[in-house]
Design a protein around this motif. Sequence first.
Motif, PDB file in Angstrom:
ATOM      1  N   SER A  74     -18.329  -5.308  14.492  1.00 55.53           N
ATOM      2  CA  SER A  74     -17.532  -4.191  13.980  1.00 55.53           C
ATOM      3  C   SER A  74     -16.100  -4.177  14.485  1.00 55.53           C
ATOM      4  CB  SER A  74     -18.194  -2.871  14.379  1.00 55.53           C
ATOM      5  OG  SER A  74     -18.184  -2.759  15.790  1.00 55.53           O
ATOM      6  N   LEU A  75     -15.817  -5.008  15.443  1.00 49.55           N
ATOM      7  CA  LEU A  75     -14.488  -5.007  16.066  1.00 49.55           C
ATOM      8  C   LEU A  75     -14.118  -3.637  16.631  1.00 49.55           C
ATOM      9  CD1 LEU A  75     -12.195  -7.242  13.819  1.00 49.55           C
ATOM     10  CD2 LEU A  75     -13.165  -7.762  16.058  1.00 49.55           C
ATOM     11  N   ARG A  76     -15.132  -2.874  17.025  1.00 47.42           N
ATOM     12  CA  ARG A  76     -14.845  -1.590  17.669  1.00 47.42           C
ATOM     13  C   ARG A  76     -14.194  -1.838  19.010  1.00 47.42           C
ATOM     14  NH1 ARG A  76     -17.933  -1.644  21.926  1.00 47.42           N
ATOM     15  NH2 ARG A  76     -20.123  -2.242  21.902  1.00 47.42           N
ATOM     16  N   LYS A  77     -13.364  -0.919  19.431  1.00 45.26           N
ATOM     17  CA  LYS A  77     -12.697  -1.119  20.713  1.00 45.26           C
ATOM     18  C   LYS A  77     -13.666  -0.914  21.857  1.00 45.26           C
ATOM     19  CE  LYS A  77      -8.847  -1.946  18.803  1.00 45.26           C
ATOM     20  NZ  LYS A  77      -8.615  -3.376  18.580  1.00 45.26           N
ATOM     21  N   THR A  78     -14.463   0.122  21.726  1.00 40.28           N
ATOM     22  CA  THR A  78     -15.468   0.354  22.772  1.00 40.28           C
ATOM     23  C   THR A  78     -16.518   1.303  22.247  1.00 40.28           C
ATOM     24  OG1 THR A  78     -15.814   0.987  25.087  1.00 40.28           O
ATOM     25  CG2 THR A  78     -14.277   2.319  23.816  1.00 40.28           C
ATOM     26  N   TYR A  79     -17.514   1.554  23.074  1.00 41.54           N
ATOM     27  CA  TYR A  79     -18.569   2.486  22.697  1.00 41.54           C
ATOM     28  C   TYR A  79     -18.649   3.572  23.751  1.00 41.54           C
ATOM     29  CZ  TYR A  79     -23.375   4.242  22.686  1.00 41.54           C
ATOM     30  OH  TYR A  79     -24.478   5.060  22.716  1.00 41.54           O
ATOM     31  N   VAL A  80     -18.735   4.791  23.317  1.00 42.43           N
ATOM     32  CA  VAL A  80     -18.928   5.879  24.262  1.00 42.43           C
ATOM     33  C   VAL A  80     -20.228   6.567  23.896  1.00 42.43           C
ATOM     34  CG1 VAL A  80     -18.039   8.052  25.146  1.00 42.43           C
ATOM     35  CG2 VAL A  80     -16.457   6.239  24.546  1.00 42.43           C
ATOM     36  N   GLY A  81     -21.151   6.660  24.840  1.00 48.19           N
ATOM     37  CA  GLY A  81     -22.414   7.319  24.542  1.00 48.19           C
ATOM     38  C   GLY A  81     -23.489   6.838  25.501  1.00 48.19           C
TER      39      GLY A  81
ATOM     40  N   GLY B  37     -18.697  -0.656  26.784  1.00 49.91           N
ATOM     41  CA  GLY B  37     -18.844   0.766  26.507  1.00 49.91           C
ATOM     42  C   GLY B  37     -18.871   1.620  27.757  1.00 49.91           C
ATOM     43  N   TYR B  38     -18.731   2.910  27.512  1.00 52.17           N
ATOM     44  CA  TYR B  38     -18.779   3.888  28.604  1.00 52.17           C
ATOM     45  C   TYR B  38     -20.031   4.693  28.422  1.00 52.17           C
ATOM     46  CZ  TYR B  38     -13.866   2.603  28.991  1.00 52.17           C
ATOM     47  OH  TYR B  38     -12.708   1.900  29.140  1.00 52.17           O
ATOM     48  N   SER B  39     -20.932   4.584  29.392  1.00 47.56           N
ATOM     49  CA  SER B  39     -22.211   5.286  29.237  1.00 47.56           C
ATOM     50  C   SER B  39     -22.054   6.732  29.650  1.00 47.56           C
ATOM     51  CB  SER B  39     -23.271   4.624  30.111  1.00 47.56           C
ATOM     52  OG  SER B  39     -23.490   3.315  29.669  1.00 47.56           O
TER      53      SER B  39
END
Lengths: 325, 487
Positions: A142-149, A311-313
Amino acid sequence: MRKVGLIFLIIICIFLSYLTFTTAEKVFHSDWKLPAAASQKENSFRIVLITQELDTPFWDKVGKGAEQQAQRNGASLEVWGSYGKNQDDFLKKLEIAIQSKVDGIIVQGLDTDRFKELTKVKAAFYGIPIITVGNDVPKAESLRKTYVGSNQHLAGVMIAKLMLSDMGQEGQVILLSDSQKEFYQEQRLSGIKEVLQSFPNVETIYSETPEAREQVIAKTRDLLNQYPEADGFIAVNANMAGAMIQEIGRRGQVEPYFIYSFDDGSESMTLLNQKKLDGVIEQSPEMMGRKSVDVLMQWLKNETVPLDANGYSSEIRMIKAMDER
Amino acid sequence: MNRIQKKIWMLASVVLIIMAIIWIALTYYNQKTQNQYNDILQRYLSMNEVTSTSQKVVTDLNNYLLEPSENHLGKLDKSKDKLNMAKLEIGKLRNSKNEFALMNYMNLIDSFIETTDRSLMFYAESDTETSNKEFTEATRLSKYISEMTLTLIDTELKTYDVFYRGIIDQSAEFKKLGIWLMLLITLLLLVITYWFSLSITRPVQQLTRAANELSAGKFDKEIKVESNDEISFLAQTFNRMRININNLFQEIQQKAQLEHELQQNKLLLQESQLKNLQSQINPHFLFNTLNTLSKKAYLEGSEETSDLLVSVAGLLRYNLKWLDKSVTLQDEVMVIQQYMNIQKARFTDRLTLHLDIDHSCLEVQIPGLTLQPIIENAVIYAVEPREEGGQIWLRIKDGENMVKIEVEDDGPGISEDIRIQILEGERIETNSASTGIGFVNVVKRLRLFYGMENLMDIQSDIGIGTKVVIRIPKTRGVEQHAQTLNR
């Protein structure tokens, strides 16, 4: 007599002038508050949060957190999305957001090709950073910058452990998942399976169904027929918990079953309060919202480049029905 | 002095001002609402403009792609320009409520234009497939634009909901205002007109009333009009006329009275003259005879008789000569002395005359034969009937404006009735003992001569005496009267 008439006349005159002047004031004086002129914040970032499930408690909290953070950072944020996982609508919103050249998009991940195409091609074309929130989609796709969750794998592990602690180390457990294999559900499943593997006495039955309510009910009925001995249920897709429990309840008592789910379903907390769910993995939606905006702002302001791709958990914790009130 | 005209002008200007105010207010309100409506409509129109032009762009693009000609390209460029214009218009609609959405909207339009440009570009490079893909996207974007327009209009409606309702409420209030204003103005104008008309008609009514009274002959009531316009001027003139008429009236009355008095005077004179004439044989014969008698008596040595005859002759002459003329008091006193000479001859010691005369007063004019009848009266009533005789005092004293003449006797006096009768001039004398001119005649003549009442007074006590007091003004009464008239 003449005097009385005169006083009467004067009173009428005063009365009429009073009425005239009050109405004239109403007519010529308007105090409607028109919206203030545009605030001309040139460098105010426009961020859109797009979810698939508007008006659910979980995503409302995410939106609230995001808005708070946006306000704090001086960015303008709008929450868009579809209702009830309407993918077409959701994707359309995403495309509009991209075509509208917003400064950043925070989106609930959707593991479909169209989603990936939009994020990978369109968003990249316009140079719009995308952050997934709540549900992740792999970065490569997805080329997302990061994931938060939440760490969904960990959530799966926790829910499995929670069930084992309630149910004991043997029994039949039915895992109900979405037939549209979404990345976050895969992660949860892998977590659950990872735990249950080491318990040979626990039989895991994995089942898939489309998310539509009737289909969930039908599937549940099938499963109950097929496995009358089942002890526990885990709704990997939290939205299925409601329909599932409804069907179980139609068969008999809900209490003997050990039923677990996650809190991102629209009915999860209600069911938990009714003790129909024995446990829920609670995530931190507000924190997710806040963190996502925070991270995005950091990227936009070039404070943290690149963002942590893993990502940031956010925090997750278990809630048992007993704990609640 | 064009007050009534002024008042009418004032009323007209009040009405005019009220109308002007209402007209201005209405125009202002109309303009205001017109502007509001224009603004509102403009907002919706410019949003709608975007939708329609974007659709036009898609159509033109499609036409061009199907049939690439200069004509179609020109049309496409034109509609793109129009879309850009519409975008600029949209930019003006920004406010804090729709800032975000509007920004998106404008960017969406940009994307749309870019997409069409890309489609054109790929078409030029003969990359038809990509061009078609871009065209599809452009179509989709145009759809999104339409949808977003609707959303924006929806937001707009929500944002301006209060505003629109306010306008509706206002127009409702405006209707009410119209009714109240009409009622108020009607009432005010009625009141003003009433007062105004009253300020004209009331003085006219007052004047009419005054004229009525005047025509009824009441000249002594002042004409008063509470006003400050022409009517009051009229009233003043009217009032002056009333005063003049009143004065004229009084003058005529006085003149009539005067004439009447004169007439009476003449009558009295004629009467006394007649009486004189009756007793007049031939005065010259009588004088000559008396003179001859006097000479003869003197020649015969009877000097006393001679003197007496001279006195009689003098008295007689005076009597005939001075009756209708005024004489000085001096003359009167002389006549009285002659008369007393004659009476002394008759009564000898029984009659005593005491004279007490202030000689500075003797120049005063009095009617002839004023004192003589009074003295004669005193002789007749106070001396003649009494055997022991009587005394008579004649005093002439100087008062301030008057000369006071007193004739006193020590006779039996007269009763109150008679006294009043004499003073009122009612008593008719029957006694023939007098020389002809009676007391009453004197009273009347004095009154006419001086034009005054109460010149004579009689004090009398029964058994003690009678005192006749005459006050003679130093200036004659008629002269005084003439002077007052000339003033």
